[in-house]
Design a protein around this motif. Structure first.
Motif, PDB file in Angstrom:
ATOM      1  N   ALA A 170       0.950  -0.950  -0.121  1.00 54.48           N
ATOM      2  CA  ALA A 170       0.459   0.083   0.204  1.00 54.48           C
ATOM      3  C   ALA A 170       1.199   1.101   0.164  1.00 54.48           C
ATOM      4  N   THR A 171       1.896   1.019   0.610  1.00 56.38           N
ATOM      5  CA  THR A 171       2.614   2.518   1.050  1.00 56.38           C
ATOM      6  C   THR A 171       3.738   2.718  -0.614  1.00 56.38           C
ATOM      7  N   GLY A 172       4.475   1.833  -1.323  1.00 57.98           N
ATOM      8  CA  GLY A 172       4.477   1.254  -2.413  1.00 57.98           C
ATOM      9  C   GLY A 172       3.310   1.837  -3.506  1.00 57.98           C
ATOM     10  N   VAL A 173       1.907   1.778  -3.084  1.00 61.29           N
ATOM     11  CA  VAL A 173       1.092   2.263  -4.323  1.00 61.29           C
ATOM     12  C   VAL A 173       0.827   3.838  -3.940  1.00 61.29           C
ATOM     13  N   GLY A 174       0.826   4.103  -2.918  1.00 67.13           N
ATOM     14  CA  GLY A 174       1.496   5.966  -2.679  1.00 67.13           C
ATOM     15  C   GLY A 174       1.987   6.123  -2.988  1.00 67.13           C
ATOM     16  N   LEU A 175       3.725   6.100  -2.803  1.00 72.32           N
ATOM     17  CA  LEU A 175       4.427   6.489  -4.160  1.00 72.32           C
ATOM     18  C   LEU A 175       4.680   6.311  -4.867  1.00 72.32           C
ATOM     19  N   ALA A 176       3.403   5.491  -5.609  1.00 73.01           N
ATOM     20  CA  ALA A 176       3.908   5.456  -6.899  1.00 73.01           C
ATOM     21  C   ALA A 176       2.847   6.129  -7.571  1.00 73.01           C
ATOM     22  N   LEU A 177       1.419   6.690  -6.698  1.00 72.94           N
ATOM     23  CA  LEU A 177       0.494   7.826  -7.432  1.00 72.94           C
ATOM     24  C   LEU A 177       1.429   9.157  -7.271  1.00 72.94           C
ATOM     25  N   GLU A 178       1.956   9.148  -6.052  1.00 73.57           N
ATOM     26  CA  GLU A 178       2.623  10.809  -5.873  1.00 73.57           C
ATOM     27  C   GLU A 178       3.712  10.960  -6.929  1.00 73.57           C
ATOM     28  N   ALA A 179       4.721   9.818  -7.099  1.00 73.78           N
ATOM     29  CA  ALA A 179       5.545   9.566  -8.330  1.00 73.78           C
ATOM     30  C   ALA A 179       5.200  10.033  -9.696  1.00 73.78           C
ATOM     31  N   ALA A 180       3.956   9.234  -9.866  1.00 73.87           N
ATOM     32  CA  ALA A 180       3.169   9.319 -11.329  1.00 73.87           C
ATOM     33  C   ALA A 180       2.809  10.652 -11.107  1.00 73.87           C
TER      34      ALA A 180
END
Length: 163
Positions: free
Chosen positions: A90-100
Motif C-alpha cells: 500500500a505504501t508502494g502504491v501511494g508512492l507510485a501515485l505521487e511519483a506519477a
C-alpha cells in the motif's frame, strides 16, 4: 527486472562514490568547482533508494519484524507477515501515485545546474515504487498461500538445531 534494478542501483552507488570523492578532491585542487557533480550525486541517491526498495522486499532485506518469526503459532506469523507486506504494498502504491503525479506535472521545471526536466528525475522513482508495490503484493500472496517465510539466518539455526 531484478537485473535491471540491481544494475541501476549499482550504477547509482558508483556515481555517488565517484562524484562525492571528486567533490572532496576538487576543494584542494586549483581548479574551478564542477557544480553538476553534486546534483547528479543527489539524484543518484534518490534513484539508488527507490531502485533497491523492490529488491529488498523480494530478498527479505527490507525492514521486517523478525521477532515475530519466533512466535510458535505459524498461523499468527503468517497473518502478521501478510499484513506487513500488504502495508508495504500500500505504501508502494501511494508512492507510485505521487511519483506519477510528479512525472506528469514537473516536466516544465528544470534542474538547477544540468537543466534536465525534473520529470526525468522522478521517472526512476516511479518505476521503483511500482516495483516495490508489485513485489510486496506478490510476497504477501505467497505468504498467505504457502505460509510464512523466514530469514536465512533463522533457517540456518533451525537446521543446526534439528541436526
Amino acid at each position: 527486472m531484478t537485473a535491471v534494478e540491481l544494475t541501476i542501483g549499482a550504477i547509482a552507488l558508483l556515481a555517488i562514490l565517484v562524484l562525492v570523492f571528486f567533490q572532496a578532491v576538487q576543494r584542494y585542487l586549483p581548479i574551478d568547482s564542477v557544480p553538476w557533480t553534486g546534483e547528479i550525486a543527489r539524484f543518484s541517491l534518490v534513484w539508488l533508494t527507490f531502485s533497491a526498495a523492490g529488491l529488498l522486499v523480494t530478498s527479505r532485506g527490507h525492514i521486517a519484524l523478525e521477532i515475530v518469526d519466533a512466535i510458535p503459532n505459524q498461523t499468527t506469523v503468517r497473518v502478521i507477515q501478510t499484513f506487513a507486506l500488504l502495508v508495504v504494498a500500500a505504501t508502494g502504491v501511494g508512492l507510485a501515485l505521487e511519483a506519477a503525479s510528479l512525472v506528469s506535472t514537473q516536466g516544465m521545471l528544470r534542474s538547477p545546474v544540468l537543466r534536465i526536466p525534473m520529470s526525468w528525475v522522478y521517472l526512476p522513482v516511479l518505476v521503483g515504487a511500482i516495483s516495490t508495490a508489485v513485489r510486496a503484493a506478490v510476497a504477501a500472496l505467497d505468504v498467505a498461500l504457502h505460509g510464512p517465510s523466514f530469514s536465512q539466518t533463522d533457517e540456518e539455526s533451525n537446521e543446526r538445531t534439528v541436526a
